[in-house]
Design a protein around this motif. Structure first.
Motif, PDB file in Angstrom:
ATOM      1  N   ARG A   1      29.092  17.592  -1.862  1.00 29.72           N
ATOM      2  CA  ARG A   1      28.906  16.658  -2.973  1.00 29.72           C
ATOM      3  C   ARG A   1      27.304  16.342  -3.169  1.00 29.72           C
ATOM      4  O   ARG A   1      26.666  16.586  -4.210  1.00 29.72           O
ATOM      5  N   GLU A   2      26.711  16.593  -2.005  1.00 30.91           N
ATOM      6  CA  GLU A   2      25.180  16.249  -1.865  1.00 30.91           C
ATOM      7  C   GLU A   2      24.548  17.389  -2.379  1.00 30.91           C
ATOM      8  O   GLU A   2      23.477  17.315  -3.173  1.00 30.91           O
TER       9      GLU A   2
ATOM     10  N   ASP B   1      26.040  23.071  -6.123  1.00 26.88           N
ATOM     11  CA  ASP B   1      25.782  23.175  -7.691  1.00 26.88           C
ATOM     12  C   ASP B   1      27.262  23.252  -8.053  1.00 26.88           C
ATOM     13  O   ASP B   1      27.459  22.830  -9.111  1.00 26.88           O
ATOM     14  N   ARG B   2      27.964  24.010  -7.486  1.00 28.69           N
ATOM     15  CA  ARG B   2      29.367  24.270  -7.914  1.00 28.69           C
ATOM     16  C   ARG B   2      30.360  24.157  -6.746  1.00 28.69           C
ATOM     17  O   ARG B   2      30.077  24.438  -5.740  1.00 28.69           O
TER      18      ARG B   2
ATOM     19  N   THR C   1      33.934  24.180 -10.738  1.00 31.49           N
ATOM     20  CA  THR C   1      33.476  23.160 -11.741  1.00 31.49           C
ATOM     21  C   THR C   1      32.098  22.562 -10.828  1.00 31.49           C
ATOM     22  O   THR C   1      31.637  22.908  -9.688  1.00 31.49           O
ATOM     23  N   THR C   2      31.697  21.669 -11.535  1.00 31.38           N
ATOM     24  CA  THR C   2      30.550  20.792 -10.680  1.00 31.38           C
ATOM     25  C   THR C   2      31.045  19.747  -9.812  1.00 31.38           C
ATOM     26  O   THR C   2      32.319  19.193 -10.000  1.00 31.38           O
ATOM     27  N   PRO C   3      30.286  19.299  -8.684  1.00 35.76           N
ATOM     28  CA  PRO C   3      30.777  18.428  -7.880  1.00 35.76           C
ATOM     29  C   PRO C   3      31.126  17.066  -8.323  1.00 35.76           C
ATOM     30  O   PRO C   3      32.221  16.379  -8.031  1.00 35.76           O
ATOM     31  N   GLU C   4      30.500  16.604  -9.442  1.00 41.89           N
ATOM     32  CA  GLU C   4      30.782  15.373 -10.247  1.00 41.89           C
ATOM     33  C   GLU C   4      32.159  15.407 -10.522  1.00 41.89           C
ATOM     34  O   GLU C   4      32.926  14.543 -10.311  1.00 41.89           O
ATOM     35  N   LEU C   5      32.689  16.561 -11.416  1.00 46.40           N
ATOM     36  CA  LEU C   5      33.691  16.430 -11.996  1.00 46.40           C
ATOM     37  C   LEU C   5      34.893  16.692 -10.906  1.00 46.40           C
ATOM     38  O   LEU C   5      35.921  16.026 -11.013  1.00 46.40           O
TER      39      LEU C   5
ATOM     40  N   PHE D   1      34.915  15.835  -7.666  1.00 44.62           N
ATOM     41  CA  PHE D   1      35.153  14.579  -6.905  1.00 44.62           C
ATOM     42  C   PHE D   1      35.769  13.240  -7.583  1.00 44.62           C
ATOM     43  O   PHE D   1      36.475  12.677  -7.369  1.00 44.62           O
ATOM     44  N   ASP D   2      35.037  13.259  -8.966  1.00 46.40           N
ATOM     45  CA  ASP D   2      35.190  11.910  -9.672  1.00 46.40           C
ATOM     46  C   ASP D   2      36.382  12.029 -10.508  1.00 46.40           C
ATOM     47  O   ASP D   2      37.065  10.955 -10.788  1.00 46.40           O
TER      48      ASP D   2
END
Lengths: 247, 231, 229
Positions: A204-205, A208-209, A222-226, A228-229
């Protein structure tokens, strides 16, 4: 995205009857930090080992810096000098001092002068926080320290990309942090990294992908934001709750 | 076999084979029994016993077998009472002393092999059996010894092979075994290649049979061998 | 016994030298060291061949090794004794016959020891060397063999001790070594075989025992230095 450093195009691999990599396609650009995760047996370690040809593939195309890794005429020894690899079990050479481990490839494989190789090695050892251990033997180091030396050894060839195969899985919990710290600083320096890991905090920290694999396939990229969240796949949800349960 | 050697020479050679086999068989039986005795003696808490066994093993590991054979054959009779000495000289003393030297030497090595097999069994195995209520002897009989023997088996087979080959050393004191007879016939006929070729093949038959026997026993005593075969 | 030692210690040590040929303990050591030095490269070659990925190479190596291990050393000595002169056309001394036979014999045994050492090196070690771009030969030479040979040092030591003991078989083809010297002394004295052969046994014992202790002490100290204990 700039020109891809690593590119997999419909790669397939079988172990006997098991189809361990199914039609895997992936592009990794310069400076990217890509985290590959997934349940055990999903093929992520196999995938990363095909990138420097530790494992052969059945079909598909795998390019590293534009070179066909599994091509017939490829000089594997030359190719592998341009990609670092960090193993789960460190695999330091126990009969060599720490310094000799790091200078092994520059001196014995690239035939660089000893003085130059040693200067570089000391610099790298300082970078991983082990300057004072240069003359020790691996047998005297903790697991975390050995893995940091292994990272320095992989960096000694100054490769444009470095692959990590579960670098913290064989470590006692209290040593995971020091290795992740080194990896994070590498990422901040702009190194291209491909990491197979269960360390979701790290993913997460600095990731990039996130590439999520299951049963030999890439399920999500995908991106970490998508990731995990808003995990939109039931298998990812289950995986994330399993990984949380581990810690 | 007439096309290889004349019948009388063949008979001589086969007599040598018989002596070689006898040397090996008798020496092996004595050696194995003695090795077990040595292991048991070594396992006692009484210090002089352990020293004795260690000294016995160290002597036989560090002195050439030929010298041991000579020591027994040339040196030992001086220490024996006359009656026994004469009896021995009347009854194939060379053979007897060769058997003694071969057996003692092999026993020392076999004892070491068995002992390291025993030491390879983790103490937890012993504790687990005792925790289930087995007596000391039951624990040894059902848990420790079977596992230890399985570990010791490959080196013991190797020792048996060496013992078989070392019987040839008995020729140095005149025991008429296979190598001795081979030399003898070679001296008579000068058919060097032929006679040494035959003797070599005979030895190879012996060693390969022992190897086959060893791996047969190993297969028989390995647990889960059926599963392995199917896997 | 002390008298024998007083009168004959020089014969035990160097045979008839300088009035005759060199012999005794000195000759035993020369034969043993020469044989082990010559057998070492052959043993490494056989072991690497047997661990190679080429089937026929593995098979050929296995055949040689099993043939030599299947016959008594004495037989091999006689083979060398008869065959080498015919093959080379020269009369070869007992000394070289013995050295050749011991070299072939020890190379086979040593190759099995080394092969076990190679098999004990984890796959990760070769993978690490290959992942750095090292060639197969470099990997074998600088990563696998140094560790494999070091791991089986006890086995190598015991083969060396075996070689020393096996030189005594030179007696059978009249090589002037320690056992031969002792028999000469015994033939001169005639009445004291027990003493002579006791001295002979003690010399061998001290040599082999101290040597194996010394070598294992060296090994332990290297292990300690590398943090492997």
């Amino acid at each position: 995205m700039t020109a891809a450093i690593v590119s997999l195009d419909h790669v397939n691999k079988w172990y006997g009857p098991h189809h361990v990599l199914q039609d895997v396609s992936l592009e990794i650009g310069k400076g990217e930090v890509v985290v590959i995760c997934g349940p055990s047996g999903s093929g992520k370690s196999t995938l990363i080992r095909t990138i420097n040809a530790l494992e052969p593939i059945r079909d598909g195309k795998l390019l590293l810096n534009g070179v066909d890794v599994h091509g017939k005429g490829t000089d594997l020894n030359k190719l592998r000098q341009s990609v670092g690899f960090v193993f789960q079990q460190f695999n330091l050479f126990p009969h060599m001092s720490v310094l000799d481990n790091v200078t092994f490839a520059p001196i014995r494989i690239q035939k660089r002068p000893r003085a130059e190789a040693e200067a570089l090695a000391r610099e790298l050892l300082a970078k991983v926080g082990l300057a004072e251990k240069a003359d020790s033997f691996p047998g005297f180091l903790s697991g975390g320290q050995q893995q940091r030396v292994a990272i320095a050894r992989a960096l000694a060839l100054q490769p444009p990309v470095i692959l990590f195969d579960e670098p913290t899985s064989a470590l006692d919990p209290e040593m995971v942090g020091e290795v992740l710290q080194v990896m994070k600083s590498l990422a901040r320096d702009g190194m291209t990294m491909v990491c197979v890991t269960h360390e979701m905090g790290f993913a997460r920290e600095v990731g990039d992908r996130i590439v999520f694999m299951d049963q030999g396939r890439i399920v999500v990229d995908t991106t970490p934001e998508l990731f995990f969240d808003a995990p939109d796949h039931p298998r990812i949800k289950r995986f994330l709750s399993d990984v949380k349960g581990e810690h | 076999m007439d096309f290889l050697l004349p019948a009388d020479q063949m008979a001589l050679l086969l007599g040598g084979v018989r002596t070689t086999v006898l040397l090996f068989a008798i020496a092996w039986v004595i050696a194995f029994a003695l090795a077990i005795a040595l292991v048991v003696i070594r396992a006692t808490d009484y210090r002089p016993c352990r020293w004795f066994v260690d000294a016995f093993v160290a002597y036989h590991r560090n002195v050439p077998l030929l010298v041991q054979v000579m020591f027994w054959y040339f040196g030992m009779p001086e220490l024996l009472p006359e009656t026994i000495r004469f009896w021995l000289y009347d009854h194939n003393a060379e053979f007897c002393f060769a058997v003694i030297a071969l057996a003692l030497g092999s026993a020392a090595y076999q004892a070491e092999d068995i002992r390291s097999g025993l030491r390879a069994i983790p103490a937890t195995q012993f504790e687990a059996a005792r925790a289930l209520g087995c007596s000391y002897l039951e624990t040894m009989r059902y848990i420790v010894v079977p596992q230890a023997l399985r570990i010791s088996l490959p080196p013991l087979v190797g020792r048996a092979l060496l013992l078989f080959k070392n019987t040839s050393i008995a020729m140095a004191i005149g025991v008429a075994e296979l190598t001795y007879r081979t030399r003898e016939i070679e001296n008579l006929t000068f058919k060097t290649f032929q006679i040494f070729g035959i003797a070599t093949v005979l030895y190879l038959i012996g060693t390969f049979s022992l190897m086959a026997l060893g791996s047969w026993i190993e297969r028989r005593t390995t647990p889960g061998r059926k599963e392995h075969r199917n896997a | 016994m002390l008298e024998i030692i007083q009168d004959y210690w020089l014969t035990f040590l160097i045979g008839q030298y300088p009035n005759g040929p060199l012999g005794g303990l000195a000759m035993t050591l020369i034969v043993a060291v020469l044989s082990i030095l010559m057998s070492f490269p052959i043993a490494i070659g056989l072991a690497v061949a047997r661990s190679s990925t080429w089937r026929w190479l593995r098979l050929a190596s296995a055949c040689v090794v099993n043939f030599v291990r299947g016959i008594p050393l004495l037989m091999l000595i006689f083979w060398c004794y008869f065959v080498i002169p015919i093959m080379t056309g020269y009369a070869v001394s007992g000394f070289w016959t013995l050295v050749c036979a011991l070299t072939i014999y020890e190379a086979s045994y040593l190759s099995e020891v080394i092969r076990a050492g190679i098999a004990s090196i984890p796959k990760g070690q070769t993978e690490a060397a290959r992942s750095l771009g090292g060639s197969y030969m470099l990997t074998v030479r600088s990563v696998v063999l140094p560790q494999a040979l070091f791991n089986v040092l006890p086995g190598i030591t015991s083969q060396f001790i075996s070689t020393i003991k096996e030189t005594s078989l030179g007696y059978v083809i009249a090589v002037n070594e320690l056992t031969f010297a002792a028999n000469q002394i015994n033939n001169q004295l005639l009445t004291q075989p027990l003493q002579v052969f006791t001295i002979l046994a003690v010399i061998y014992f001290l040599l082999c025992f101290l040597l194996s202790r010394g070598l294992s002490a060296i090994e332990t100290s290297i292990r300690r230095k590398r943090g492997l204990l």
